[in-house]
Design a protein around this motif. Structure first.
Motif, mmCIF file in Angstrom:
data_model
loop_
_atom_site.group_PDB
_atom_site.id
_atom_site.type_symbol
_atom_site.label_atom_id
_atom_site.label_comp_id
_atom_site.label_asym_id
_atom_site.label_seq_id
_atom_site.Cartn_x
_atom_site.Cartn_y
_atom_site.Cartn_z
ATOM 1 N N GLY A 36 11.041 78.876 51.944
ATOM 2 C CA GLY A 36 10.101 77.809 52.314
ATOM 3 C C GLY A 36 8.767 78.310 52.847
ATOM 4 O O GLY A 36 7.927 77.515 53.257
ATOM 5 N N HIS A 46 11.826 75.422 58.358
ATOM 6 C CA HIS A 46 10.751 74.978 57.459
ATOM 7 C C HIS A 46 10.858 73.488 57.148
ATOM 8 O O HIS A 46 10.833 73.073 56.003
ATOM 9 C CB HIS A 46 10.761 75.805 56.174
ATOM 10 N N ARG A 57 7.828 73.307 49.533
ATOM 11 C CA ARG A 57 8.779 72.845 50.536
ATOM 12 C C ARG A 57 9.256 71.420 50.273
ATOM 13 O O ARG A 57 10.402 71.081 50.540
ATOM 14 C CB ARG A 57 8.112 72.900 51.902
ATOM 15 N N LEU A 113 11.994 71.679 48.004
ATOM 16 C CA LEU A 113 13.242 72.084 48.681
ATOM 17 C C LEU A 113 13.896 70.847 49.307
ATOM 18 O O LEU A 113 15.120 70.692 49.291
ATOM 19 C CB LEU A 113 12.962 73.126 49.765
#
Ligand code: AMP
Length: 418
Positions: A116, A275, A307, A310
């Motif tokens: 991240g 993150h 991110r 993610l």
């Protein structure tokens, strides 16, 4: 031979993920263009001085900049973010205001790479220059919120705060300095060093010993001017009017020195602690002036693509879109037939791929399978003789012959039935 690999903190984005990246930017473009933001493509490097205006106490500037002298002796830097470039562009081109723009692309920061956190990472974002209206602050926040929900994300948390006006921020900074100095022995070494540069940034620390000290720190909202307080109240009311849920977080100062008044941050509650920040922004009244332009208010946000994806993985939403072709052409008579048919289909809006190097029928069928095509077209000597093509809907176990001269229409029909 040396083994070449990507540099630390950089990655190759291959299919199918690359298609997801492109789709991400498309969804973002749709969201913000529907609100009147136009696309800007700033350069990836600028004179170092442009980024220095972000503030001497900003880590992005002091520690993480990819700067170098080019062959002409200019001191330039790869952009660590895009707000400074957008403001520089505003000063250079003087567009009419309000100037609402959006951008997408990579930034560069010399950070310690980890999950991240990369040295080259992508952001999408907007900037709106020339209006002080609190309704604009709420519009900008609402757009980011809408974008996350367009991606399918549900576990996104919004924190908002105000940093007051420039004078308030300065006064608060002094108050904080006095408070942290009085409690310096309980702070971590990292925070003591941050304190010397920028007391506000100590509030960002997630380290536990610091957290205890931070909990007792004065809050900025107790010392801001009436106009800044009224502005913030109006922002919150405007968010309420749109039913946008938020949490007031008076410790939220965010990275860059130039933030004034409204600041906000989006975190994903589906991600690991290190993150969770997937985007943020705020007002930066004063930055345009610092870059040599007229006093111009501004507000914007930047969302981290890497991110946010993610977070999408963690919530199992916005998966990679399919990028397979419609048709795979198998040619057992040398390849020229596949060459012509692919050309014809592509020119008629049907995507098509093929095998090369006169592979065996079996190998070509394997490639057809792997390609994800919905239909295989097979051409052997019989087909050439009778000016036909064998059409096989993949996975159906069936096949039938179509006239070559009518093949585009027949293939379209077969694709509709898939
Ligand atoms: P900032 O420009 O620092 O306000 O960052 C805005 C967003 O960009 C953050 O919330 C992250 O999602 C993302 N971001 C910032 N730095 C990195 C990095 N080094 N790697 C990946 N994403 C980042």
């Amino acid at each position: 031979m040396p083994e070449f690999k990507t540099s630390p903190g950089t990655r190759d984005i291959l299919a199918p993920h690359s298609a997801r990246w492109r789709a991400f930017q498309d969804v973002f473009a749709n969201t913000v263009e529907a609100a009147g933001y136009t696309y800007i493509i700033p350069p990836m490097f600028e004179d170092l001085d442009v980024f220095l205006r972000l503030g001497e106490a900003t880590e992005v500037v002091t520690k993480e900049m990819y700067d170098f002298h080019d062959k002409g002796g200019r001191h330039v830097a790869l952009r660590p973010e895009q707000t400074a470039s957008v403001c520089r562009a505003f000063v250079e081109h003087r567009p009419t205001t309000p100037w609402k723009v959006w951008y997408a692309g990579p930034n560069f920061r010399y950070e310690k790479p980890q999950q991240g956190r990369y040295r080259q990472f992508d952001q999408v974002g907007v900037e709106a220059l020339g209006a002080d209206d609190p309704l604009l602050d709420a519009e900008v926040i609402a757009l980011a919120s809408k974008f996350y929900s367009d991606l399918g994300l549900r576990k996104v948390h919004l924190s908002v705060n105000t940093l007051g006006d420039a004078g308030d921020r300065e006064r608060y900074s002094q108050q904080l300095l006095a408070y942290f100095m009085a409690n310096e022995k309980d702070l971590t070494a990292e925070s003591r060093s941050t304190l010397a540069r920028n007391p506000l940034r100590v509030l960002d620390s997630k380290r536990e010993p610091d957290q205890i000290v931070i909990a007792g720190a004065p809050a900025i909202r107790d010392s801001i001017s009436t106009t800044a307080a009224q502005h913030f109240d109006a922002v919150l009311q405007a968010l309420d009017a749109l039913n946008i849920a938020y949490e007031l977080n008076n410790r939220l100062v965010r990275g860059l020195d130039y933030y004034r008044r409204t600041t906000f941050e989006f975190t994903s509650t589906a991600l690991e602690a290190a993150h969770t920040a997937i985007g943020g922004g705020g007002r930066y009244d004063g930055l345009v002036e610092a870059l040599g332009g007229p006093a111009t208010p501004g507000i914007g946000f930047a969302l981290g693509l890497d991110r946010t994806l993610l977070a999408c993985d963690a919530e199992n939403v916005f998966n990679s879109p399919e990028t397979s072709v419609d048709v795979f052409v198998v040619d057992t008579v040398g390849g020229l037939q596949a060459h012509e048919i692919c050309h014809l289909l592509r020119n008629n809006g049907v995507s098509a791929d093929r095998a090369y190097d006169s592979r065996s029928m079996k190998a070509q069928m394997k490639s057809a399978d792997r390609s994800g095509a919905k239909i295989a077209l097979i051409i052997g000597s019989e087909e050439v003789e009778s000016s036909t093509i064998m059409l096989r809907p993949m996975g159906s176990g069936e096949q039938y012959s179509i006239a070559r001269e009518k093949c585009v229409g027949e293939i379209r029909k077969a694709l509709e039935n898939k």
